[in-house]
Scaffold this motif. Sequence first.
Motif, PDB file in Angstrom:
ATOM      1  N   ILE A 232     -38.615  12.900 -25.086  1.00  0.00           N
ATOM      2  CA  ILE A 232     -38.494  14.278 -24.608  1.00  0.00           C
ATOM      3  C   ILE A 232     -38.145  15.182 -25.791  1.00  0.00           C
ATOM      4  CG2 ILE A 232     -37.242  15.852 -23.082  1.00  0.00           C
ATOM      5  CD1 ILE A 232     -36.828  13.442 -21.174  1.00  0.00           C
ATOM      6  N   LYS A 233     -38.993  16.172 -26.022  1.00  0.00           N
ATOM      7  CA  LYS A 233     -38.821  17.114 -27.134  1.00  0.00           C
ATOM      8  C   LYS A 233     -38.449  18.513 -26.656  1.00  0.00           C
ATOM      9  CE  LYS A 233     -39.668  14.380 -30.521  1.00  0.00           C
ATOM     10  NZ  LYS A 233     -38.597  14.101 -31.479  1.00  0.00           N
TER      11      LYS A 233
ATOM     12  N   LYS B 172     -39.861  14.497  -6.962  1.00  0.00           N
ATOM     13  CA  LYS B 172     -41.310  14.591  -7.071  1.00  0.00           C
ATOM     14  C   LYS B 172     -41.657  15.261  -8.394  1.00  0.00           C
ATOM     15  CE  LYS B 172     -42.039  14.793  -2.120  1.00  0.00           C
ATOM     16  NZ  LYS B 172     -42.541  15.573  -0.986  1.00  0.00           N
ATOM     17  N   TRP B 173     -42.685  14.713  -9.055  1.00  0.00           N
ATOM     18  CA  TRP B 173     -43.121  15.275 -10.328  1.00  0.00           C
ATOM     19  C   TRP B 173     -44.608  15.061 -10.507  1.00  0.00           C
ATOM     20  CZ3 TRP B 173     -44.965  12.006 -14.258  1.00  0.00           C
ATOM     21  CH2 TRP B 173     -44.729  10.642 -14.073  1.00  0.00           C
ATOM     22  N   GLU B 174     -45.191  15.843 -11.401  1.00  0.00           N
ATOM     23  CA  GLU B 174     -46.614  15.700 -11.670  1.00  0.00           C
ATOM     24  C   GLU B 174     -46.905  15.880 -13.149  1.00  0.00           C
ATOM     25  OE1 GLU B 174     -49.212  18.927 -10.234  1.00  0.00           O
ATOM     26  OE2 GLU B 174     -47.358  19.944  -9.669  1.00  0.00           O
ATOM     27  N   VAL B 175     -47.958  15.246 -13.585  1.00  0.00           N
ATOM     28  CA  VAL B 175     -48.445  15.398 -14.944  1.00  0.00           C
ATOM     29  C   VAL B 175     -49.301  16.659 -14.958  1.00  0.00           C
ATOM     30  CG1 VAL B 175     -49.949  14.416 -16.725  1.00  0.00           C
ATOM     31  CG2 VAL B 175     -48.428  12.909 -15.396  1.00  0.00           C
ATOM     32  N   ILE B 176     -48.912  17.629 -15.810  1.00  0.00           N
ATOM     33  CA  ILE B 176     -49.751  18.821 -15.906  1.00  0.00           C
ATOM     34  C   ILE B 176     -50.612  18.797 -17.164  1.00  0.00           C
ATOM     35  CG2 ILE B 176     -48.328  20.226 -14.390  1.00  0.00           C
ATOM     36  CD1 ILE B 176     -47.265  21.672 -16.831  1.00  0.00           C
ATOM     37  N   PHE B 177     -50.253  17.913 -18.121  1.00  0.00           N
ATOM     38  CA  PHE B 177     -51.101  17.697 -19.296  1.00  0.00           C
ATOM     39  C   PHE B 177     -50.757  16.345 -19.909  1.00  0.00           C
ATOM     40  CE2 PHE B 177     -52.073  17.649 -23.782  1.00  0.00           C
ATOM     41  CZ  PHE B 177     -53.381  18.112 -23.789  1.00  0.00           C
TER      42      PHE B 177
ATOM     43  N   LEU C 219     -47.348  14.727 -23.589  1.00  0.00           N
ATOM     44  CA  LEU C 219     -47.242  14.630 -22.131  1.00  0.00           C
ATOM     45  C   LEU C 219     -46.390  15.799 -21.658  1.00  0.00           C
ATOM     46  CD1 LEU C 219     -47.361  13.138 -19.327  1.00  0.00           C
ATOM     47  CD2 LEU C 219     -45.352  11.841 -20.110  1.00  0.00           C
ATOM     48  N   ILE C 220     -46.869  16.513 -20.649  1.00  0.00           N
ATOM     49  CA  ILE C 220     -46.084  17.588 -20.055  1.00  0.00           C
ATOM     50  C   ILE C 220     -45.995  17.312 -18.565  1.00  0.00           C
ATOM     51  CG2 ILE C 220     -45.863  20.074 -19.679  1.00  0.00           C
ATOM     52  CD1 ILE C 220     -47.608  20.446 -22.215  1.00  0.00           C
TER      53      ILE C 220
ATOM     54  N   LEU D 251     -43.046  15.970 -23.761  1.00  0.00           N
ATOM     55  CA  LEU D 251     -42.756  14.702 -24.417  1.00  0.00           C
ATOM     56  C   LEU D 251     -43.837  14.332 -25.415  1.00  0.00           C
ATOM     57  CD1 LEU D 251     -42.457  14.418 -20.995  1.00  0.00           C
ATOM     58  CD2 LEU D 251     -41.051  12.544 -21.767  1.00  0.00           C
ATOM     59  N   THR D 252     -43.446  13.539 -26.414  1.00  0.00           N
ATOM     60  CA  THR D 252     -44.403  13.039 -27.406  1.00  0.00           C
ATOM     61  C   THR D 252     -44.292  11.520 -27.498  1.00  0.00           C
ATOM     62  OG1 THR D 252     -42.847  13.294 -29.250  1.00  0.00           O
ATOM     63  CG2 THR D 252     -44.322  15.149 -28.779  1.00  0.00           C
ATOM     64  N   ARG D 253     -45.330  10.905 -28.021  1.00  0.00           N
ATOM     65  CA  ARG D 253     -45.335   9.450 -28.209  1.00  0.00           C
ATOM     66  C   ARG D 253     -44.397   9.024 -29.328  1.00  0.00           C
ATOM     67  NH1 ARG D 253     -47.350   6.032 -24.364  1.00  0.00           N
ATOM     68  NH2 ARG D 253     -49.364   6.748 -23.673  1.00  0.00           N
TER      69      ARG D 253
END
Length: 146
Positions: free
Chosen positions: A14-15, A84-89, A95-96, A112-114
């Motif tokens: 998480i960034k 509840k959550w969703e991937v928006i990108f 990852l957002i 977030l980043t890898r």
Amino acid sequence: MTDLSSALPGTWIIKGTTFPMWTSGKRLSPAITYTLKQSNPLKFFDLVTYTNKNKIKEIKGIDHFREGQFVWRGNGILKLLKSKWEVIFINDDLLIIQFQSSLVTPSGLDILTRKEHPDFDVKKYVENNLPGLNLTEEMLESVEWL
């Protein structure tokens, strides 16, 4: 839509976030590791790690994909909680996720980043590519960069 069963697994750091648990300064270096449990219906084991008082802490849960979003349920005593959550990108490096409010958390956003130290300036990249990342300036207003 991206195939989340192959794109999401692994560890994400998480960034940027609006989540008070990460913005308080008490819990450091938050990361989420997703491990595929089942492809159909899609289900992940979810391990959140962070450092608190020089000790690594963990939060474990299961994410079930339903109707275009994930429903997280904690393990153990946290089984009473769900969010509840969703991937928006999502792509190989970024990852957002957007999460709804729950009994104990407000709604918000995680970026977030890898990699712990990505090859790009995450904040600058996000700010310069809002439409392509499915974000608006309003969504970024309360993001704190870690």
